[in-house]
Design a protein around this motif. Structure first.
Motif, PDB file in Angstrom:
ATOM      1  N   ASP A   1      72.937  28.136 -16.599  1.00 44.61           N
ATOM      2  CA  ASP A   1      71.524  28.489 -16.521  1.00 44.61           C
ATOM      3  C   ASP A   1      70.968  28.011 -15.185  1.00 44.61           C
ATOM      4  O   ASP A   1      70.977  26.808 -14.882  1.00 44.61           O
ATOM      5  CB  ASP A   1      70.777  27.839 -17.685  1.00 44.61           C
ATOM      6  CG  ASP A   1      69.284  28.177 -17.696  1.00 44.61           C
ATOM      7  OD1 ASP A   1      68.849  29.020 -16.885  1.00 44.61           O
ATOM      8  OD2 ASP A   1      68.565  27.587 -18.522  1.00 44.61           O
ATOM      9  N   CYS A   2      70.457  28.963 -14.388  1.00 42.06           N
ATOM     10  CA  CYS A   2      69.864  28.637 -13.093  1.00 42.06           C
ATOM     11  C   CYS A   2      68.373  28.957 -13.073  1.00 42.06           C
ATOM     12  O   CYS A   2      67.795  29.199 -12.006  1.00 42.06           O
ATOM     13  CB  CYS A   2      70.567  29.421 -11.983  1.00 42.06           C
ATOM     14  SG  CYS A   2      72.318  29.047 -11.793  1.00 42.06           S
ATOM     15  N   THR A   3      67.733  28.960 -14.244  1.00 38.40           N
ATOM     16  CA  THR A   3      66.316  29.303 -14.319  1.00 38.40           C
ATOM     17  C   THR A   3      65.407  28.080 -14.301  1.00 38.40           C
ATOM     18  O   THR A   3      64.188  28.229 -14.354  1.00 38.40           O
ATOM     19  CB  THR A   3      66.018  30.123 -15.597  1.00 38.40           C
ATOM     20  OG1 THR A   3      66.281  29.310 -16.751  1.00 38.40           O
ATOM     21  CG2 THR A   3      66.877  31.379 -15.649  1.00 38.40           C
ATOM     22  N   THR A   4      65.989  26.880 -14.239  1.00 36.38           N
ATOM     23  CA  THR A   4      65.193  25.649 -14.206  1.00 36.38           C
ATOM     24  C   THR A   4      65.573  24.825 -12.983  1.00 36.38           C
ATOM     25  O   THR A   4      66.333  25.271 -12.122  1.00 36.38           O
ATOM     26  CB  THR A   4      65.406  24.841 -15.494  1.00 36.38           C
ATOM     27  OG1 THR A   4      66.804  24.581 -15.658  1.00 36.38           O
ATOM     28  CG2 THR A   4      64.915  25.623 -16.715  1.00 36.38           C
ATOM     29  N   LYS A   5      65.072  23.591 -12.904  1.00 39.94           N
ATOM     30  CA  LYS A   5      65.236  22.780 -11.694  1.00 39.94           C
ATOM     31  C   LYS A   5      66.637  22.211 -11.531  1.00 39.94           C
ATOM     32  O   LYS A   5      67.004  21.767 -10.441  1.00 39.94           O
ATOM     33  CB  LYS A   5      64.207  21.640 -11.694  1.00 39.94           C
ATOM     34  CG  LYS A   5      62.766  22.130 -11.560  1.00 39.94           C
ATOM     35  CD  LYS A   5      61.802  20.962 -11.520  1.00 39.94           C
ATOM     36  CE  LYS A   5      60.371  21.441 -11.363  1.00 39.94           C
ATOM     37  NZ  LYS A   5      59.397  20.303 -11.328  1.00 39.94           N
TER      38      LYS A   5
ATOM     39  N   TYR B   1      70.291  18.858 -20.018  1.00 36.63           N
ATOM     40  CA  TYR B   1      70.688  19.000 -21.412  1.00 36.63           C
ATOM     41  C   TYR B   1      69.500  19.379 -22.281  1.00 36.63           C
ATOM     42  O   TYR B   1      69.524  19.234 -23.493  1.00 36.63           O
ATOM     43  CB  TYR B   1      71.330  17.699 -21.911  1.00 36.63           C
ATOM     44  CG  TYR B   1      72.647  17.422 -21.223  1.00 36.63           C
ATOM     45  CD1 TYR B   1      73.824  17.998 -21.695  1.00 36.63           C
ATOM     46  CD2 TYR B   1      72.704  16.618 -20.100  1.00 36.63           C
ATOM     47  CE1 TYR B   1      75.033  17.761 -21.058  1.00 36.63           C
ATOM     48  CE2 TYR B   1      73.913  16.372 -19.455  1.00 36.63           C
ATOM     49  CZ  TYR B   1      75.069  16.950 -19.947  1.00 36.63           C
ATOM     50  OH  TYR B   1      76.264  16.722 -19.295  1.00 36.63           O
ATOM     51  N   ASP B   2      68.430  19.893 -21.632  1.00 29.85           N
ATOM     52  CA  ASP B   2      67.252  20.330 -22.374  1.00 29.85           C
ATOM     53  C   ASP B   2      67.609  21.520 -23.261  1.00 29.85           C
ATOM     54  O   ASP B   2      68.467  22.343 -22.925  1.00 29.85           O
ATOM     55  CB  ASP B   2      66.130  20.744 -21.412  1.00 29.85           C
ATOM     56  CG  ASP B   2      65.590  19.555 -20.625  1.00 29.85           C
ATOM     57  OD1 ASP B   2      65.779  18.415 -21.092  1.00 29.85           O
ATOM     58  OD2 ASP B   2      65.004  19.764 -19.555  1.00 29.85           O
ATOM     59  N   ALA B   3      66.937  21.621 -24.382  1.00 24.99           N
ATOM     60  CA  ALA B   3      67.155  22.750 -25.285  1.00 24.99           C
ATOM     61  C   ALA B   3      66.747  24.049 -24.590  1.00 24.99           C
ATOM     62  O   ALA B   3      65.851  24.078 -23.754  1.00 24.99           O
ATOM     63  CB  ALA B   3      66.344  22.561 -26.564  1.00 24.99           C
TER      64      ALA B   3
END
Length: 337
Positions: free
Chosen positions: A207-211, A236-238
């Motif tokens: 996932d590359c949609t967050t920081k 490791y966020d949901a």
């Protein structure tokens, strides 16, 4: 090795050992035929370094619908778009973080899929209605040549999940594709035979949609490798992002897969070569290390079904390398379809 096979719709006519079924070797003409087949809205199964994929023009809604129909795949389960180069990914996505560029530079072509916020080019029929899209540049010469030829003829990208029925064991040879899908494919569809897949389990999805990056499906690109390249700790966020192969039960043969117990007479058995085979147990694979384990796993599971075994016992490999992906696939396989 590369051969192009004619698909005889709704029959088991394909036999990759029969020269009469080959259109040609994987010459420029063969790749031209496969790329043209895709542009005409038909399907092409092709080899990648991970597993064989079932490809369609990623911008053709009707062609992509045939992937879902052929696989029996739920319509909300997204597809991965395969590209020839990271240089063309900008038209498919928005908001590309620096860590994603670093990952693409180091691991593409390779067994890694990156999830981004989608651009306006990408439609719901690819993403399962989500606002993100998965992209991959495969590290397999035939796949790359097909993607290049497809782009030269005006195509943009090839959507390609694994070339098997949904929930079943992914194919790592052309024969496995034929065994699995020949009755579901049409006369104008094609199958490229490029020999056995060299990695053997599906790509790492990140996932590359967050920081910071987050692994959504483990594969050959490991947590340590990602952190070393990005200089970031993994998140490791949901997440609510749906990706290929993320259901609890998946990758399953007909036989019941049982993990880390002692096999009994009549069981199939998969374990590292250093582990002996008990009397009366049917050895399906004896990989020499974890990389070899990944490479032979799916073929061994298929072999168990071909021998009509009811139980396949697997002694799982340990470690934090590709064995993480192996254990992930086996856990899902053990839950059945």
């Amino acid at each position: 090795m590369c051969r192009t096979l004619v698909i005889a719709g709704n029959s088991a006519r394909i036999n990759h050992m029969s020269q009469s079924q080959f259109v040609s070797k994987c010459t420029t003409d063969a790749l031209q035929l496969a790329a043209t087949t895709l542009l005409h809205g038909n399907l092409v199964a092709f080899p990648t370094e991970t597993v064989y994929g079932l490809g369609a023009d990623a911008l053709n809604k009707q062609a992509v619908a045939r992937i879902y129909e052929t696989k029996g795949r739920p319509s909300d389960h997204p597809l991965i778009v395969h590209l020839h180069s990271m240089q063309v990914m900008g038209q498919w996505v928005e908001d590309v973080p620096e860590f994603a560029i670093a990952l693409a530079r180091d691991f593409w072509p390779g067994p890694m899929t990156l999830i981004f916020k989608r651009s306006t080019l990408v439609q719901d029929f690819i993403t399962g209605g989500q606002n993100n899209v998965g992209l991959r540049v495969p590290a397999q010469p035939i796949a790359l040549a097909l993607l290049k030829k497809f782009e030269e003829l005006g195509g943009e990208g090839i959507a390609a999940p694994s070339a098997n029925r949904f929930g079943h064991v992914s194919p790592t040879t052309a024969q496995a594709v034929s065994d699995e899908l020949s009755q579901y494919l049409a006369t104008d569809d094609l199958l490229l035979d490029g020999g056995p897949s060299q990695v053997g389990v599906e790509s790492t999805i990140i996932d590359c949609t967050t920081k910071s990056p987050k692994i959504l499906r483990p594969g050959a690109i490991t947590e340590e490798m990602i952190e070393e390249v990005t200089k970031l700790d993994l998140s490791y966020d949901a997440t609510e992002i749906r990706v290929s192969g993320s259901l609890e039960n998946h990758y399953s043969p007909s036989a019941h897969v049982i993990l880390d117990v002692a096999p009994v007479a009549g069981d199939g058995f998969i374990a590292l070569s250093e582990i002996p085979t008990p009397d009366g147990v049917i050895r399906l694979a004896s990989p020499i290390n974890n990389e070899d384990f990944a490479r032979v796993l799916y073929a061994a599971l298929r072999s168990g079904d071909q021998q009509s075994l009811t139980r396949i016992v697997v002694k799982q490999p340990s470690g934090d390398d590709i064995s993480v992906a192996i254990r992930d696939r086996l856990l899902r396989a053990s839950r059945g379809r």
